[in-house]
Structure formats: C-alpha cells, structure tokens
Design an enzyme around this catalytic site. Structure first.
Site: not given
Ligand code: GLC
Length: 434
Positions: A168, A400
């Site tokens: 992102d 995460e």
């Molecule tokens: C964040 C991450 C993305 C992922 C999402 C849900 O936005 O950057 O890659 O899919 O979270 O986990």
C-alpha cells in the site's frame, strides 16, 4: 515447533467467519483477495473444506467481466474506512449483484493457490474435482487482465491504485503522488483507532488514495477511462510475477483435468509474452533487479523493494539474473544485524523500519522468496529466509509486519500493525509443514 503450529491454527480458526476469513479482527473486517488465497494454503493443511470455501466465496463475488475485487464486503462494519458506501462498486455495470465490493483488485494469487491446495491435498481426486468446478472463473479473471489492463499489448498488466499492489504505502509511489495535488478530504480514519498511527500511512497519503478512487468512480470504474485518466498507472513486478505464476499453475491444472486445449494454448501465449516483457521492460540492467514502471509518466521507478526479487517465485529470471538478485539482496537487505527480507531497501533514505510497506518484513513476501530461491538451487539462502520468518514470529507473535532489525526483537516491540494476522499464520504453517 508443535506449539507454533497449534498457534497458527488457532489464529486461522479465530479469523474464520463461516465461508471466508478476515485478515485480522477489527482492523480488516472483510474478505481481501490476496489474503484469502494465502489463507486457503494454510487451511489446506488441516481443513480442506474451509480452504475450498474460502476460495469459492471469493470467486462468488467475481464480476461478469471476470474482474475479482480486492475487498468483498460480506458484512456491515463501522470499524473500517473506506467502506462500501465510499467505493460504490455498483457504479460498474458488470459488478456483482450479490456482494458489495471495491472497484479495484489485488494480486492474482488464486491460480497458484489452487495448485498449492492440490499439492497439499491427501485426497487428490476430490481436490481436483473441486478445482475443476472453479478453475474457469480464474481463467476468466486472467482473460480480464490481459484484455483490459494491458493497453500496449506488452503482456504486462497495470494497476491503477497503490492498494491494488498489496504494498500500500511503499516509497515506490511517492514520486507519483508528488505529481498529484488531491483535495483535503473530510473523513474519519478507523485503522488508527486499532493500530499505532506511526505504523500506518498519514492522512495526507489517504487523500491521494481517495482521490484516485474518486476519479475512477466519476467514470463508473471503466477500464478504458482509467487507463486514459488515472494519475496512478503502474506495471508492478510483484503483481505480474503472481499473474505469471498463476498462468503456469492453470496450465498444469488444466493438463491434469484433461481437454481445454484452447485455454492451455492461450495461457501459454500470454505467459511467454509476459515473461519476455518482465525480463526486458521491468528488469533494470544497472540495479540488477526488477523494478516498477510508471506507465502514466512513462518511466521506470528505480527503487529496490522485496517486490524486486519476486520474479524468482515465478521462474521468470534467468540463472544469471538470479545471481544478480541474490547479490543485491545479501548486500543491501541481508546484513547480519537484519532479518530477511525488508520490504524496502534499508540503505535508501526512504526506508522506515516500522512503517508498513516502507521497510518492515512481511511473511507473504518471505514465503514467495523462500519458495523461489529454493527452486533456483539457493538452498542455504532459502533456509535463512525460512529460519528468519519462523524466528520473528516465535519472538514477536503472529503480527501483520515485523521490524527487520534483530536487536529490536530482543529489546522491545518488533511486531507491528494487526495482531493474530491470518496470512502470517497460514504461510508460517505452510513453511513448518514443508
Ligand atoms: C493491508 C495490506 C494489504 C492486505 C490488507 C489486508 O492493506 O497492505 O496487502 O491485503 O491489508 O490484510
């Protein structure tokens, strides 16, 4: 190891919502496209039924034109922004009538996920029968990409939003955002009520994210208009590597199923072209890695990220290219004080070891690098990536993302973002079972 395995299963079962999984509680309360694929690989090891449902539910939200959205809003939730009222997928004439979703996508993992499920399965005929019931939808999704996202017929598909990349807030996008001057939007962030703001993008960055969506919405998410007008239009080596890996998987699976010669032929044609363009247009001879290409402003984006190494996952790079990639990885990312593999070049001034995709280690990228390096015969480095991944999770939990600096894991908090994160659990489980 047994405990870690049980813990991983606990995380996955805790995030299961009867038909699909959330990436993690509160922060991400819906189904995300590439998350759901990684999650299915984890479930395949102990509950194939859930793995199959996970993928089937995602595919059930596919649009008539083959597009698969990045978030499927299965439930109402006020813990997430921007939700369905902002995205308004119904603007597109082909959008799902059954589910609300976003109007953007995420990396095409589903093809190779089906092959992983088959390889893991203890009942191959049953799993192949399941795959046979869904595989054409995945093929249709690839057809969507090649027919709508490749305006110059290069075999490289574009993404029109940083959220489509999955990475992102990577510094790769900074220079594109500098070409934009979005309005200041009034909105209430939800992510920063769940996670420390220093680990998340800024409000100003969110203005850019929302602005690109608004431009797409003004044109009802028309692919043609987006290609013409979106200020963000990028060919991403990670996204395209996953498409190529999935093309290959679909070919293998169709061969096992039998028939489908026309589809195998088409997939082979797409793949040949894609691999060629990856190795010409997206390979940087000077940096000796793969880089992103800014299709809107017609120039390569010369930064090194974990995505720069991802073509090893999909058999794209030649042995010489892999040698170069490995040298760069060890020189810049692989010092003894660091866990592999930071998401952004630790020697670059834009590196931030705590902030999301601007530096931290992510388990899904490590999983891909581990698989790819092993396949190319770099077993020692592959083992290091695997060992590092297990160690950061053992020390800091199923977060995460993680700090790449080893000392931080010994002295304080080094797991960031959401806790009990599904794909960290799913892919760690896969590595442990390997
Ligand atoms: C964040 C991450 C993305 C992922 C999402 C849900 O936005 O950057 O890659 O899919 O979270 O986990």
């Amino acid at each position: 190891m047994k405990n870690l395995e049980n813990e991983a299963k606990r995380v996955l079962l805790g995030n299961w919502k009867d038909g699909f999984s959330v990436p993690c509680a509160n922060l991400y309360p819906f189904q995300w496209k590439w998350d759901s694929g990684f999650i299915a690989i984890g479930f395949a090891h102990f509950d194939m039924d859930k793995a199959e449902k996970e993928v089937a539910t995602l595919l059930d939200a596919q649009w008539d034109n083959g597009f698969i959205p990045h978030i499927v809003f299965h439930t109402k939730s006020d813990t997430y922004f921007p939700g369905p009222e902002f995205h308004q997928s119904e603007l597109h004439p082909d959008s799902s009538k059954k589910y609300k979703s976003t109007g953007m996508t995420q990396p095409p993992v589903t093809g190779f996920v089906l092959e992983e499920m088959y390889n893991i399965s203890k009942d191959k005929p049953a799993t192949l029968a399941y795959i046979n019931s869904v595989i054409d939808k995945v093929y249709h999704n690839h057809q969507y990409f090649y027919e709508n996202r490749d305006p110059h017929q290069e075999g490289l598909v574009y993404i029109y939003h940083n959220w489509e990349s999955g990475t992102d807030n990577s510094p790769i996008w900074d220079d594109i955002f500098a070409t934009m001057n979005p309005p200041h939007y009034e909105f209430t962030r939800r992510d920063t009520t769940h996670v420390d703001a220093s680990e998340r993008p800024t409000n100003r960055e969110y203005d850019h994210y929302l602005h690109i969506i608004n431009i797409a919405k003004e044109h009802n998410y028309s692919d043609e208009k987006i290609a013409e007008l979106s200020p963000f239009l990028v060919q991403d080596p990670l996204f395209n590597s996953m498409l190529i890996k999935s093309n290959e998987a679909l070919i293998n699976l169709y061969k096992m199923i039998g028939g489908n010669d026309d589809k195998i032929k088409q997939l082979t044609e797409w793949n040949t072209k894609s691999v060629h363009s990856m190795n010409t247009k997206l390979y940087d001879e000077n940096l000796k890695v793969y880089v992103h290409y800014d299709l809107r402003n017609n120039k390569p984006i010369p930064f090194i990220t974990s995505s720069s190494f991802s073509p090893v996952f999909a058999n794209i790079a030649t042995p010489e290219q892999v040698e170069g990639l490995v040298t760069v990885m060890l020189d810049k990312f692989g010092g003894e004080d660091k866990y592999l593999c930071a998401s952004f070049d630790p020697t670059n001034e834009r590196y931030n070891p705590k902030k999301y995709w601007r530096g931290p280690v992510w388990v899904n990228l490590n999983w891909m690098l581990y698989r790819g390096l092993r396949k190319y015969g770099y077993s020692e480095l592959a083992e290091r990536v695997k060992k590092d991944t297990i160690e950061i999770v053992e020390k800091s939990g199923f977060y995460e993302y993680f700090d790449a600096r080893k000392e931080i894991h010994n002295t304080g908090k080094a797991g960031y973002g959401g806790g009990d994160f599904s794909w960290s659990a799913a892919l760690l489980l896969d590595m442990l079972k390997d």
